[in-house]
Scaffold this motif. Structure first.
Motif, PDB file in Angstrom:
ATOM      1  N   ARG A  93       0.845  -1.183   0.000  1.00  0.00           N
ATOM      2  CA  ARG A  93       0.000   0.000   0.000  1.00  0.00           C
ATOM      3  C   ARG A  93       0.883   1.235   0.000  1.00  0.00           C
ATOM      4  O   ARG A  93       1.944   1.254   0.626  1.00  0.00           O
ATOM      5  CB  ARG A  93      -0.973   0.011   1.166  1.00  0.00           C
ATOM      6  CG  ARG A  93      -0.338   0.019   2.530  1.00  0.00           C
ATOM      7  CD  ARG A  93      -1.403  -0.146   3.624  1.00  0.00           C
ATOM      8  NE  ARG A  93      -0.798  -0.166   4.934  1.00  0.00           N
ATOM      9  CZ  ARG A  93      -0.594   0.915   5.692  1.00  0.00           C
ATOM     10  NH1 ARG A  93      -0.977   2.107   5.275  1.00  0.00           N
ATOM     11  NH2 ARG A  93      -0.029   0.805   6.880  1.00  0.00           N
ATOM     12  N   GLU A  94       0.435   2.228  -0.744  1.00  0.00           N
ATOM     13  CA  GLU A  94       1.215   3.457  -0.858  1.00  0.00           C
ATOM     14  C   GLU A  94       0.634   4.517   0.069  1.00  0.00           C
ATOM     15  O   GLU A  94      -0.580   4.709   0.126  1.00  0.00           O
ATOM     16  CB  GLU A  94       1.212   3.958  -2.289  1.00  0.00           C
ATOM     17  CG  GLU A  94       2.180   5.097  -2.520  1.00  0.00           C
ATOM     18  CD  GLU A  94       2.282   5.488  -3.983  1.00  0.00           C
ATOM     19  OE1 GLU A  94       2.098   6.682  -4.268  1.00  0.00           O
ATOM     20  OE2 GLU A  94       2.526   4.603  -4.829  1.00  0.00           O
ATOM     21  N   LYS A  95       1.536   5.172   0.789  1.00  0.00           N
ATOM     22  CA  LYS A  95       1.119   6.250   1.690  1.00  0.00           C
ATOM     23  C   LYS A  95       2.226   7.295   1.695  1.00  0.00           C
ATOM     24  O   LYS A  95       3.382   6.977   2.004  1.00  0.00           O
ATOM     25  CB  LYS A  95       0.892   5.711   3.102  1.00  0.00           C
ATOM     26  CG  LYS A  95       0.414   6.754   4.077  1.00  0.00           C
ATOM     27  CD  LYS A  95       0.173   6.154   5.446  1.00  0.00           C
ATOM     28  CE  LYS A  95      -0.258   7.251   6.400  1.00  0.00           C
ATOM     29  NZ  LYS A  95      -0.397   6.748   7.750  1.00  0.00           N
ATOM     30  N   ASP A  96       1.880   8.508   1.340  1.00  0.00           N
ATOM     31  CA  ASP A  96       2.814   9.637   1.365  1.00  0.00           C
ATOM     32  C   ASP A  96       4.104   9.359   0.592  1.00  0.00           C
ATOM     33  O   ASP A  96       5.201   9.661   1.048  1.00  0.00           O
ATOM     34  CB  ASP A  96       3.146  10.033   2.817  1.00  0.00           C
ATOM     35  CG  ASP A  96       1.908  10.438   3.609  1.00  0.00           C
ATOM     36  OD1 ASP A  96       0.987  11.033   2.996  1.00  0.00           O
ATOM     37  OD2 ASP A  96       1.854  10.160   4.816  1.00  0.00           O
ATOM     38  N   GLY A  97       3.966   8.730  -0.585  1.00  0.00           N
ATOM     39  CA  GLY A  97       5.114   8.514  -1.457  1.00  0.00           C
ATOM     40  C   GLY A  97       5.985   7.326  -1.106  1.00  0.00           C
ATOM     41  O   GLY A  97       6.999   7.086  -1.756  1.00  0.00           O
ATOM     42  N   GLU A  98       5.622   6.581  -0.094  1.00  0.00           N
ATOM     43  CA  GLU A  98       6.370   5.360   0.213  1.00  0.00           C
ATOM     44  C   GLU A  98       5.425   4.175   0.142  1.00  0.00           C
ATOM     45  O   GLU A  98       4.210   4.326   0.201  1.00  0.00           O
ATOM     46  CB  GLU A  98       7.073   5.437   1.572  1.00  0.00           C
ATOM     47  CG  GLU A  98       6.187   5.213   2.772  1.00  0.00           C
ATOM     48  CD  GLU A  98       6.976   5.180   4.078  1.00  0.00           C
ATOM     49  OE1 GLU A  98       8.060   4.578   4.137  1.00  0.00           O
ATOM     50  OE2 GLU A  98       6.496   5.764   5.043  1.00  0.00           O
ATOM     51  N   THR A  99       5.998   2.993  -0.017  1.00  0.00           N
ATOM     52  CA  THR A  99       5.188   1.782  -0.090  1.00  0.00           C
ATOM     53  C   THR A  99       5.446   0.954   1.154  1.00  0.00           C
ATOM     54  O   THR A  99       6.588   0.663   1.499  1.00  0.00           O
ATOM     55  CB  THR A  99       5.530   0.968  -1.349  1.00  0.00           C
ATOM     56  OG1 THR A  99       5.260   1.796  -2.498  1.00  0.00           O
ATOM     57  CG2 THR A  99       4.694  -0.300  -1.433  1.00  0.00           C
ATOM     58  N   ILE A 100       4.377   0.594   1.803  1.00  0.00           N
ATOM     59  CA  ILE A 100       4.439  -0.231   3.006  1.00  0.00           C
ATOM     60  C   ILE A 100       4.036  -1.645   2.606  1.00  0.00           C
ATOM     61  O   ILE A 100       3.027  -1.844   1.919  1.00  0.00           O
ATOM     62  CB  ILE A 100       3.492   0.323   4.090  1.00  0.00           C
ATOM     63  CG1 ILE A 100       3.870   1.773   4.407  1.00  0.00           C
ATOM     64  CG2 ILE A 100       3.526  -0.559   5.343  1.00  0.00           C
ATOM     65  CD1 ILE A 100       2.793   2.551   5.122  1.00  0.00           C
ATOM     66  N   PHE A 101       4.847  -2.611   3.013  1.00  0.00           N
ATOM     67  CA  PHE A 101       4.559  -4.022   2.750  1.00  0.00           C
ATOM     68  C   PHE A 101       4.193  -4.709   4.054  1.00  0.00           C
ATOM     69  O   PHE A 101       4.896  -4.578   5.050  1.00  0.00           O
ATOM     70  CB  PHE A 101       5.789  -4.747   2.168  1.00  0.00           C
ATOM     71  CG  PHE A 101       6.158  -4.312   0.785  1.00  0.00           C
ATOM     72  CD1 PHE A 101       5.361  -4.638  -0.307  1.00  0.00           C
ATOM     73  CD2 PHE A 101       7.330  -3.609   0.555  1.00  0.00           C
ATOM     74  CE1 PHE A 101       5.718  -4.252  -1.586  1.00  0.00           C
ATOM     75  CE2 PHE A 101       7.699  -3.225  -0.724  1.00  0.00           C
ATOM     76  CZ  PHE A 101       6.891  -3.544  -1.795  1.00  0.00           C
ATOM     77  N   HIS A 102       3.101  -5.450   4.014  1.00  0.00           N
ATOM     78  CA  HIS A 102       2.689  -6.308   5.128  1.00  0.00           C
ATOM     79  C   HIS A 102       2.739  -7.740   4.596  1.00  0.00           C
ATOM     80  O   HIS A 102       1.967  -8.109   3.711  1.00  0.00           O
ATOM     81  CB  HIS A 102       1.272  -5.979   5.598  1.00  0.00           C
ATOM     82  CG  HIS A 102       1.085  -4.566   6.026  1.00  0.00           C
ATOM     83  ND1 HIS A 102       1.548  -4.089   7.237  1.00  0.00           N
ATOM     84  CD2 HIS A 102       0.504  -3.513   5.401  1.00  0.00           C
ATOM     85  CE1 HIS A 102       1.238  -2.802   7.339  1.00  0.00           C
ATOM     86  NE2 HIS A 102       0.614  -2.430   6.239  1.00  0.00           N
ATOM     87  N   PHE A 103       3.670  -8.532   5.121  1.00  0.00           N
ATOM     88  CA  PHE A 103       3.836  -9.921   4.705  1.00  0.00           C
ATOM     89  C   PHE A 103       3.075 -10.819   5.678  1.00  0.00           C
ATOM     90  O   PHE A 103       3.180 -10.654   6.898  1.00  0.00           O
ATOM     91  CB  PHE A 103       5.312 -10.332   4.773  1.00  0.00           C
ATOM     92  CG  PHE A 103       6.214  -9.596   3.828  1.00  0.00           C
ATOM     93  CD1 PHE A 103       6.680 -10.218   2.680  1.00  0.00           C
ATOM     94  CD2 PHE A 103       6.622  -8.298   4.090  1.00  0.00           C
ATOM     95  CE1 PHE A 103       7.526  -9.551   1.812  1.00  0.00           C
ATOM     96  CE2 PHE A 103       7.475  -7.629   3.222  1.00  0.00           C
ATOM     97  CZ  PHE A 103       7.926  -8.260   2.084  1.00  0.00           C
ATOM     98  N   MET A 104       2.355 -11.794   5.142  1.00  0.00           N
ATOM     99  CA  MET A 104       1.709 -12.785   5.990  1.00  0.00           C
ATOM    100  C   MET A 104       2.799 -13.481   6.811  1.00  0.00           C
ATOM    101  O   MET A 104       3.834 -13.858   6.269  1.00  0.00           O
ATOM    102  CB  MET A 104       0.998 -13.822   5.126  1.00  0.00           C
ATOM    103  CG  MET A 104       0.360 -14.956   5.896  1.00  0.00           C
ATOM    104  SD  MET A 104      -0.248 -16.255   4.797  1.00  0.00           S
ATOM    105  CE  MET A 104       1.194 -17.315   4.702  1.00  0.00           C
TER     106      MET A 104
END
Length: 139
Positions: A93-104
């Protein structure tokens, strides 16, 4: 989270981020996964689906499926119904120009299946995903 390179472990996810827009970050993720014996086998563009079906806007949001066919085969042979827990899901997911990854978190999710072989594969998958996260944290 405060530090964009911070890795946090929650009950069912491992999280990290890249200071890259989502398209670039996903390409970085795919290349990194290959380095650690994982491939991306599915890619669902949730943002586009919501726009198409509901005519509503949300921030860029994708659900990716990571897989190692050998590990998947071991799980399916040991407990065929555990295939419902595959592949390892990664939210981007992108937020404020960065991408956050949530791995199972494989140990948590695959721990739903009470099987020694599945538990061993979950441990191996966790090791691979942690290596991916560690490499992503170098970007």
């Amino acid at each position: 989270f405060n530090n964009p390179k911070e890795q946090k472990v929650m009950s069912y996810t491992l999280t990290t981020s890249l200071k890259q827009p989502i398209e670039q970050a996903i390409e970085t993720l795919k290349a990194t996964c290959i380095n650690h014996k994982l491939g991306i086998v599915s890619d669902i563009d949730v943002q586009a689906t919501i726009k198409n079906k509901l005519d509503e806007e949300i921030s860029p949001y994708r659900i990716l499926g990571a897989c190692n066919p050998g590990m998947a085969k071991k799980i399916i042979e040991a407990a065929p119904e555990a295939g419902a827990l595959l592949p390892c899901t990664i939210v981007a997911r992108e937020k404020d120009g960065e991408t956050i990854f949530h791995f199972m978190a494989p140990n948590t999710v695959l721990g739903l299946e009470n099987n020694a072989v599945v538990a061993e594969v979950a441990k191996e998958a966790t090791s691979h995903l942690q290596a991916v996260i560690e490499e992503l944290d170098t970007f």
